[in-house]
Design an enzyme around this catalytic site. Structure first.
Site, mmCIF file in Angstrom:
data_model
loop_
_atom_site.group_PDB
_atom_site.id
_atom_site.type_symbol
_atom_site.label_atom_id
_atom_site.label_comp_id
_atom_site.label_asym_id
_atom_site.label_seq_id
_atom_site.Cartn_x
_atom_site.Cartn_y
_atom_site.Cartn_z
ATOM 1 N N GLY A 174 38.444 -3.712 -11.232
ATOM 2 C CA GLY A 174 38.470 -2.132 -11.526
ATOM 3 C C GLY A 174 38.729 -1.000 -10.334
ATOM 4 N N GLY A 204 37.118 2.299 -10.204
ATOM 5 C CA GLY A 204 35.498 3.326 -10.665
ATOM 6 C C GLY A 204 34.919 3.209 -9.483
ATOM 7 N N GLY A 205 33.876 4.183 -9.479
ATOM 8 C CA GLY A 205 32.461 4.275 -8.285
ATOM 9 C C GLY A 205 31.583 4.348 -8.802
ATOM 10 N N MET A 206 30.967 3.369 -9.536
ATOM 11 C CA MET A 206 29.885 3.215 -10.292
ATOM 12 C C MET A 206 29.203 1.878 -9.724
ATOM 13 S SD MET A 206 28.679 6.153 -11.432
ATOM 14 C CE MET A 206 29.590 7.399 -12.640
ATOM 15 N N VAL A 254 31.455 -4.125 -7.598
ATOM 16 C CA VAL A 254 31.951 -5.112 -9.393
ATOM 17 C C VAL A 254 32.562 -6.515 -8.439
ATOM 18 C CG1 VAL A 254 33.352 -4.389 -10.798
ATOM 19 C CG2 VAL A 254 31.731 -6.133 -11.510
ATOM 20 N N LYS A 293 28.159 -8.599 -10.419
ATOM 21 C CA LYS A 293 28.158 -6.843 -9.539
ATOM 22 C C LYS A 293 26.502 -6.240 -9.382
ATOM 23 C CE LYS A 293 28.750 -2.847 -11.239
ATOM 24 N NZ LYS A 293 29.614 -1.685 -12.865
ATOM 25 N N ASP A 307 26.146 4.853 -19.826
ATOM 26 C CA ASP A 307 27.649 5.024 -19.337
ATOM 27 C C ASP A 307 28.669 4.145 -20.540
ATOM 28 O OD1 ASP A 307 30.163 6.327 -18.295
ATOM 29 O OD2 ASP A 307 30.420 4.543 -16.751
#
Length: 668
Positions: free
Chosen positions: A40, A42-44, A47, A62, A160
């Site tokens: 991926g 994103g910035g969450m 993972v 993760k 989310d």
């Protein structure tokens, strides 16, 4: 491999920062999980795709801590919180929630190890198709709601929920993923760099308030409402990518216009109630979505021969070029209605005189919307990937066969339906099972092939589609399958509730219980032991046993899973409170036969469960052919041969039992 925001959000290096790892040695966590590549963008959280060296399989790993948002003073508390979250996530067992295999704690990180899933995200699907038809959106929404129910019952909040964190697998299964920012209900409000955690466009309005107590189950359900709106309307209800823009959109237009939602309108309105206390809870949302899927007047999908040009994109709509199914404007043109917005139906009036919290009138609103939209054609959108089978012959719709009689009508039906799609279960050894290579086997499968042959379909023109006890009725209603042959017990109540017709029975099963063979707490040798010792019994939701168990005095959990396989998995988990599974004797015998070391089948009880072939109501031609075809199967030697091959090893019978007597097939 799904790679839009990954299975569980964004990746990075082992210390949480993206880096070029092409020449660096792979990090190995606890000597077992080798981090191979980030998943991926994103910035969450961190993972990774990883390799489990012990079990020799690929997994997703993760990290739950965003170490950039913690300090030395808060590190210990954050570790404790992440540890508790990992333990809670690991206890969630549901087919619509990603499976957590393991929890690992290193010096400054807490990791969860999850099943690595193949499929595309709902975001990918919407980027390609822009909009989904009401039946498809309702089915995806229902599965999302079922997953959220399981999450919330474990006292976990997702925080989310959005299309990028919803995986749509081949066969239609929907899985909630990305629990990297999940938290406990009632946990302290935690921000990331001074902002509210989550994706702004999907955040509930109560989360923006400075004095907000933090996320609740209601805030996850708001995000579900935004996602449902986006699926059917082709855009976000409240524009903008920044928190302040979304806030302004909600304040200025708290009731976003619904043009194409049809009977989903009341569901979306209820989920987008700005007051969390007035918002639909998950049980109500599920019930309303089931009602939409059961709506007998849902139209057959319409697809234009030559798609019309797409309308100019709205700023908040994904910019991918339009593909089939058609856009809302195209669907309106196909139906004959003018493409201008003025010709489109207005959203239904809110129940209770404008009170977003009152939904007693939602069924009436659905009827009003259906009547208006059936006239205008506003939501007659194709279900993406559904195959778009044409309408049945006129004899199916109008109550009489076309000129030339039934055989001519059937020839026409066959010419329009080159393949036969049959819903079947994937996890019932001996009855209906799909192995890792995708090969289907079992008594139900053999019955399906034999019946298909009588209808004129050879094995190469029969497709099997995975269904569960919980979704098989909706798969018929949506047109995903032509028939369902999946240990479906024939009852008049089910025919009415599920809006289906049965042909059969093709088999009669008894009832029984499956228990652990070795238990340190309970010695269970018959049904009376299960009842008197008040051990928890699991059964599939919407099965004939779901209501019967409590009526007969058994102890059940507060909710039931969608499949018996999930029940058996709980039974085998020593940490679980489940000590017995209730179902049909032959079905449970398959699980006992597969794991004789740990499972035993108790003696069969009273009663009989007749299995029928299910098909949608209003298909008299198809029902007539299925009825005569099944009669042929039962009349010959095929049935006995199939029984001895598939079921004799489970039942222990050396000779086949008497064949079931086919019930008269009434017209419709």
């Amino acid at each position: 491999m799904h790679n839009d925001e990954g299975i569980n959000g964004a990746g990075g290096s082992a210390d949480g920062h993206p880096e070029d790892r092409s020449s660096a040695p792979h990090t190995v966590i606890e000597g077992r999980y080798e981090l191979l590549e980030p998943i991926g963008s994103g910035g969450m959280g961190e993972v990774w795709k990883a390799h489990d060296r012990r079990l020799r399989r690929f997994v997703a790993v993760k990290g739950l801590l965003d170490r950039r948002a913690t300090t030395a003073d808060t590190q210990q508390a954050a570790m404790l919180r992440a540890r508790r979250e990992a333990e809670a996530l690991a206890k969630i067992e549901h087919q619509n929630v990603v499976t957590v295999h393991d929890q690992i704690e290193t010096a400054d990180q807490v990791w969860i190890v999850m099943k690595l899933l193949e499929g595309q995200s709902l975001a990918d699907l919407l980027s390609r198709d822009r909009v989904l038809g009401v039946p498809r959106a309702a089915d995806i929404g229902l599965q999302m709601a079922q997953g959220l129910r399981a999450v919330h019952e474990a006292s976990v909040l997702h925080r989310d929920v959005k299309p990028g964190n919803v995986l749509v697998r081949d066969g239609g299964q929907v899985v909630l993923v990305d629990f990297g920012i999940a938290t406990f209900e009632g946990a302290d409000r935690v921000t990331r760099y001074g902002g509210v955690i989550g994706t702004p466009a999907y955040l509930a309005p109560e989360l923006f308030a400075p004095a907000s107590p933090g996320p609740t189950p209601a805030s996850d359900l708001w995000a579900l409402g935004v996602t449902l709106y986006e699926m059917v309307e082709g855009r976000l209800p409240f524009g903008g990518g920044e928190v302040w823009e979304v806030q302004a959109g909600i304040q200025q237009s708290p009731d976003p216009v619904l043009r194409y939602a049809g009977p989903l309108g009341p569901v979306i309105q209820g989920l987008l109630a700005t007051d969390p206390d007035s918002r639909l809870d998950v049980a109500s949302a599920e019930a309303m979505l089931r009602e939409v899927l059961a709506e007998p007047d849902l139209p057959t999908p319409v697809r234009p021969a030559t798609p019309a040009p797409a309308p100019a994109p709205v700023p908040t709509v994904r910019s991918a070029p339009p593909a089939s199914p058609p856009t809302p404007a195209e669907a309106v043109r196909v139906s004959g209605a003018p493409p201008s917005e003025a010709a489109l139906p207005e959203p239904p009036p809110k129940a209770g005189g404008g009170d977003r919290g009152g939904f007693r009138g939602w069924k009436a609103a659905v009827v009003v919307v259906c009547a208006a939209l059936l006239a205008g054609g506003g939501w007659f959108l194709s279900q993406s990937g559904s195959g778009d089978k044409p309408d049945d012959a006129a004899g199916e719709r109008g109550g009489g066969a076309p000129e030339g009689g039934t055989e001519k009508a059937w020839e026409q039906w066959r010419s329009e339906n080159e393949r036969l799609t049959i819903g079947a279960k994937t996890d019932q050894p001996g009855l209906s099972f799909r192995d890792k290579a995708g090969v289907w086997s079992g008594f139900d499968i053999d019955i399906a092939h034999a019946l298909a042959g009588k209808l004129g379909y050879d094995r190469d023109h029969v497709d099997f589609y995975p269904v569960t006890t919980g979704n098989r009725a909706s798969k018929l209603a949506n047109g995903d399958v032509d028939l369902v042959i999946a240990s479906y017990s024939m009852t008049a109540e089910r025919e009415k509730k599920d809006n289906i017709s049965f042909v059969g029975p093709y088999y009669k099963a008894g009832s029984s219980l499956l228990v652990r063979k070795h238990s340190v707490k309970h010695d269970l040798n018959n049904a009376a032991d299960v009842k008197t010792q008040r051990v928890q019994v699991c059964t599939a939701r919407d099965s004939t046993y779901a209501n019967r168990l409590q009526t007969e005095g058994y102890t059940t959990g507060k909710w039931q899973p969608d499949s018996y396989k999930e029940c058996v998995d709980r039974l085998l988990d020593e940490r679980s409170a489940v000590y017995a599974v209730a179902s049909d004797d032959v079905l449970l015998a398959g699980y006992a036969n597969d794991d004789p070391k740990n499972l035993k089948l108790l003696p069969s009880g009273a009663g009989s469960e007749p299995y029928g072939v299910a098909l949608p109501k209003g298909k008299p031609l198809l029902k007539s052919k299925v009825c005569s075809g099944l009669q042929e199967v039962l009349a010959g030697d095929e049935w006995s041969e199939m029984y001895m091959k598939d079921l004799s090893p489970l039942t222990g019978r050396k000779t086949p039992p008497s064949k079931p007597e086919l019930r008269p097939c009434s017209g419709e």
